[in-house]
Design an enzyme around this catalytic site. Sequence first.
Site, PDB file in Angstrom:
ATOM      1  N   VAL A  72       0.807  -1.182  -0.313  1.00  0.00           N
ATOM      2  CA  VAL A  72       0.399   0.644   0.031  1.00  0.00           C
ATOM      3  C   VAL A  72       1.231   0.523   0.139  1.00  0.00           C
ATOM      4  CG1 VAL A  72      -1.681   1.606   1.067  1.00  0.00           C
ATOM      5  CG2 VAL A  72      -1.752  -1.117   1.688  1.00  0.00           C
ATOM      6  N   ASP A  73       1.248   1.706  -1.111  1.00  0.00           N
ATOM      7  CA  ASP A  73       1.884   3.001  -1.409  1.00  0.00           C
ATOM      8  C   ASP A  73       3.289   2.869  -0.636  1.00  0.00           C
ATOM      9  OD1 ASP A  73      -0.173   3.959  -2.458  1.00  0.00           O
ATOM     10  OD2 ASP A  73      -0.602   5.434  -1.223  1.00  0.00           O
ATOM     11  N   THR A  74       3.863   2.201  -0.404  1.00  0.00           N
ATOM     12  CA  THR A  74       5.237   1.280  -0.158  1.00  0.00           C
ATOM     13  C   THR A  74       5.995  -0.077  -0.327  1.00  0.00           C
ATOM     14  OG1 THR A  74       4.652  -0.613   1.567  1.00  0.00           O
ATOM     15  CG2 THR A  74       4.206   1.474   2.374  1.00  0.00           C
TER      16      THR A  74
END
Length: 78
Positions: free
Chosen positions: A41-43
């Site tokens: 998640v966005d990482t």
Amino acid sequence: MQSCEGLHAVEERLLDAAGQRRQKALATAGETPTLRTRCYVDTGPLVERVYAKHAGVGWIGKNTCILNQKLGPGFFSG
């Protein structure tokens, strides 16, 4: 209002649970579960908009978001 970190944690937990359900569904169907999942998640190192574009979900706009003709830019692609 939740922080972005809180929202990311919730999304990651939901994606992880979805992966586990898929694993269990394969095992229940009598198949050897060879599915490997990872959730980011966005990482993570993946740029999902490129995959979405090539899958026909939409196109990449000037704002670098994936755009869908019917849904616009605001949809969840988890």
